[in-house]
Design an enzyme around this catalytic site. Sequence first.
Site, PDB file in Angstrom:
ATOM      1  N   ASN A 340      16.513 -31.453 -21.557  1.00 35.84           N
ATOM      2  CA  ASN A 340      16.977 -32.301 -20.461  1.00 35.84           C
ATOM      3  C   ASN A 340      17.534 -31.494 -19.303  1.00 35.84           C
ATOM      4  OD1 ASN A 340      16.402 -34.609 -21.898  1.00 35.84           O
ATOM      5  ND2 ASN A 340      18.360 -34.494 -22.978  1.00 35.84           N
ATOM      6  N   PHE A 341      18.165 -30.392 -19.676  1.00 40.34           N
ATOM      7  CA  PHE A 341      18.854 -29.559 -18.692  1.00 40.34           C
ATOM      8  C   PHE A 341      17.886 -28.838 -17.771  1.00 40.34           C
ATOM      9  CE2 PHE A 341      17.641 -27.319 -22.405  1.00 40.34           C
ATOM     10  CZ  PHE A 341      17.078 -26.170 -21.899  1.00 40.34           C
ATOM     11  N   VAL A 344      13.674 -23.163 -20.653  1.00 45.93           N
ATOM     12  CA  VAL A 344      14.040 -21.811 -21.075  1.00 45.93           C
ATOM     13  C   VAL A 344      12.860 -20.895 -20.781  1.00 45.93           C
ATOM     14  CG1 VAL A 344      14.713 -20.345 -23.007  1.00 45.93           C
ATOM     15  CG2 VAL A 344      15.613 -22.669 -22.845  1.00 45.93           C
ATOM     16  N   ASP A 453      25.292 -29.270 -33.543  1.00 46.92           N
ATOM     17  CA  ASP A 453      23.851 -29.524 -33.382  1.00 46.92           C
ATOM     18  C   ASP A 453      23.050 -28.563 -34.250  1.00 46.92           C
ATOM     19  OD1 ASP A 453      21.592 -30.765 -32.487  1.00 46.92           O
ATOM     20  OD2 ASP A 453      21.687 -30.006 -30.436  1.00 46.92           O
TER      21      ASP A 453
HETATM   22  P1  ADP Z   1      18.266 -27.824 -25.925  1.00 48.17           P
HETATM   23  O1  ADP Z   1      19.713 -28.035 -25.677  1.00 48.17           O
HETATM   24  O2  ADP Z   1      17.400 -28.524 -24.944  1.00 48.17           O
HETATM   25  O3  ADP Z   1      17.844 -28.134 -27.316  1.00 48.17           O
HETATM   26  P2  ADP Z   1      17.901 -25.021 -26.633  1.00 48.17           P
HETATM   27  O4  ADP Z   1      19.009 -24.056 -26.352  1.00 48.17           O
HETATM   28  O5  ADP Z   1      17.753 -25.448 -28.037  1.00 48.17           O
HETATM   29  O6  ADP Z   1      18.053 -26.264 -25.656  1.00 48.17           O
HETATM   30  O7  ADP Z   1      16.551 -24.372 -26.125  1.00 48.17           O
HETATM   31  C1  ADP Z   1      15.321 -25.098 -26.041  1.00 48.17           C
HETATM   32  C2  ADP Z   1      14.150 -24.254 -26.526  1.00 48.17           C
HETATM   33  O8  ADP Z   1      14.041 -23.049 -25.768  1.00 48.17           O
HETATM   34  C3  ADP Z   1      14.287 -23.784 -27.956  1.00 48.17           C
HETATM   35  O9  ADP Z   1      13.806 -24.740 -28.848  1.00 48.17           O
HETATM   36  C4  ADP Z   1      13.444 -22.521 -27.977  1.00 48.17           C
HETATM   37  O10 ADP Z   1      12.077 -22.832 -28.121  1.00 48.17           O
HETATM   38  C5  ADP Z   1      13.657 -21.962 -26.571  1.00 48.17           C
HETATM   39  N1  ADP Z   1      14.762 -20.979 -26.618  1.00 48.17           N
HETATM   40  C6  ADP Z   1      16.064 -21.216 -26.380  1.00 48.17           C
HETATM   41  N2  ADP Z   1      16.803 -20.101 -26.507  1.00 48.17           N
HETATM   42  C7  ADP Z   1      15.945 -19.108 -26.828  1.00 48.17           C
HETATM   43  C8  ADP Z   1      16.097 -17.707 -27.138  1.00 48.17           C
HETATM   44  N3  ADP Z   1      17.290 -17.114 -27.088  1.00 48.17           N
HETATM   45  N4  ADP Z   1      14.998 -16.998 -27.452  1.00 48.17           N
HETATM   46  C9  ADP Z   1      13.793 -17.595 -27.505  1.00 48.17           C
HETATM   47  N5  ADP Z   1      13.588 -18.886 -27.260  1.00 48.17           N
HETATM   48  C10 ADP Z   1      14.637 -19.668 -26.918  1.00 48.17           C
HETATM   49 MG    MG Z   2      17.856 -27.297 -29.102  1.00 50.25          MG
END
Ligand code: ADP
Ligand code: MG
Length: 615
Positions: A340-341, A344, A453
């Site tokens: 949503n934000f 990545v 989460d």
């Molecule tokens: P949300 O709050 O939307 O769930 P996340 O922090 O879980 O956000 O990140 C969304 C997606 O981005 C993850 O499911 C992953 O596929 C990718 N991602 C996030 N952080 C990393 C990371 N440090 N290294 C590789 N992929 C990442």
């Molecule tokens: Mg996530």
Amino acid sequence: MSIDPAAELPFFYGSISRSDAEQHLKLAGMADGLFLLRQCLRSLGGYVLSVVWNLEFSHYPVEKQLNGTYCIAGGKPHCGPAELCEFYSKDPDGLVCILRKPCLRSPDTPIKAGVFDDLRENMLREYVRQTWSLEGESMEQAIISQAPQLEKLIATTAHEKMPWYHGKISRQEGERRLYSGVQPDGKFLVRDRDDSGTFALSMMYGKTVYHYQILHDKSGKYSMPEGTKFDTIWQLVEYQKMKPDGLVTVLGESCLNGKAAAEKTPNLPAPRPGRTNGYTPAPRADGAVSKPANNVPADRDVLPMDCSGFNPYHNPNEVRRFNIKRNQLLIDEVELGSGNFGCVKKGVLKTDSGQIDVAIKVLKSDNEKLVKEEMMREAEIMHQLSNPYIVRMLGLCNAESLMLVMEMASAGPLNKFLSANKDTVTMENIVNLMHQVSVGMKYLEEKNFVHRDLAARNVLLVNQQFAKISDFGLSKALGADDNYYKARTSGKWPLKWYAPECIHFHKFSSKSDVWSFGITMWEAFSYGGKPYKKMKGMDVMRFIDGGSRMECPSACPERMYTVMKECWTYKHEERPDFKKVEESMRSYHFSVSNKAKPEEAAAAAAAAAVAEPVE
Ligand code: ADP
Ligand code: MG
């Protein structure tokens, strides 16, 4: 730390003497077939099976072979001590009788620790220190998570890392090195004899150097002539520091090899070889798991410690940064994920000491203030955490949009990885990964943070053997006196991962994270399956309140399902904490990783069947 594969057996007594064993058997009634298992004091990793027959005792040494199987001399190999005892309870196969009745340890008789338990512990430490230059907390984490794998490595290559090992030098050169400097009795070195793969031990005694050939028998064991046999040179050396075992005196001070002598002076650990900045190379464009470029031998799996993300702050001068300048960042078009934000993205962070692969959480530029604040809070939390099993944040960059820069976990979310690699990921592999997650969660619990989460989608993999907890978007730091966080409103919540008290009372604690850990385990052991199938959040609530729980995934070991069910204890007061969960995960992880795989045991059995008798 007990990692003995027999530690769970109720008839295992640890390192007790033969006469103590006989005493226990006498007290238990001397019935025919009464037996117990104890640690062998002479061979590392071996046992002795003590059996009663006809009011007499028989003691059978159980050897641990280099391939990890166990056998009684002349008998069949078995993949663990439990399997071996089970076999002999059905078939005497050369013993005086079958094992009929275990002589159970009473609750006030703990398993007796042996000298080698400490020794093994020290060997692991020394190996981790030397191989990965790890110290302190990161060394502890490495040992906790990988002890069985480390033991296997030590068995074969450890001597090469030791300060007393001088490689291929002549007898004369050995003497020269021993005579240089002080000459206390027991000063020693080990050298390669020639190209035959055999070793010699040279030692100082009464200002004279003595040389001993280290024998290497057909089964691969090392020994002094007529001395105790060992699987490794290292164990032999450690043993002879305690007992002369055929030498003129016990081994004392190491005669340092060139490398060890050079490293003796500096007070900071030497930088790890083959790396620019302690970070792994970029993942391949096709998304395949990147292998670290440093020297991991082809014949073993990459361990978490091989990946620089295990301990990136290795160089104490490289302080953690918080504000990152836009010109330090290269942002790739490749999207790793989205939410949503915003999304990545993959990128590279330029630092004084080199380039680091990073994942960059980019806020949608048109986002309002609230979302920005949320991301700042997430960064605030991540900034306070540093553990190998938690994704580290490197900093924030405020430019065309607000960006959170994190270390890269290039193999992606656990659920996706497992469902895409069902055929190649073993159950032991999953146990290892989930144990790592429990180590990371135990750290969070100790620091008084709640994740809120935890789910397989938020466990990211660096590679197949290395997991990190991520996504601190909902996380909270608890006040010093609080043990839960009370949410004022319920937002978009992952209800299927939430404990009853979260849903009913909006109360979040490390105990509610434990519940989510149980769900995450279920996802992992069902190879990325969806929990509660098509049920809606509200149906799940009724299902749980009614006392039902998800079933054991088909390939999941019973012991792991037991842990899941404990995590799903309805009342949080009665639910285990992460300290307890990590212990359960560790003990199972060590027990399955210590055993030979069934196919290895079968191959060893086949080899034993055709082996020629050895004189
Ligand atoms: P949300 O709050 O939307 O769930 P996340 O922090 O879980 O956000 O990140 C969304 C997606 O981005 C993850 O499911 C992953 O596929 C990718 N991602 C996030 N952080 C990393 C990371 N440090 N290294 C590789 N992929 C990442
Ligand atoms: Mg996530």
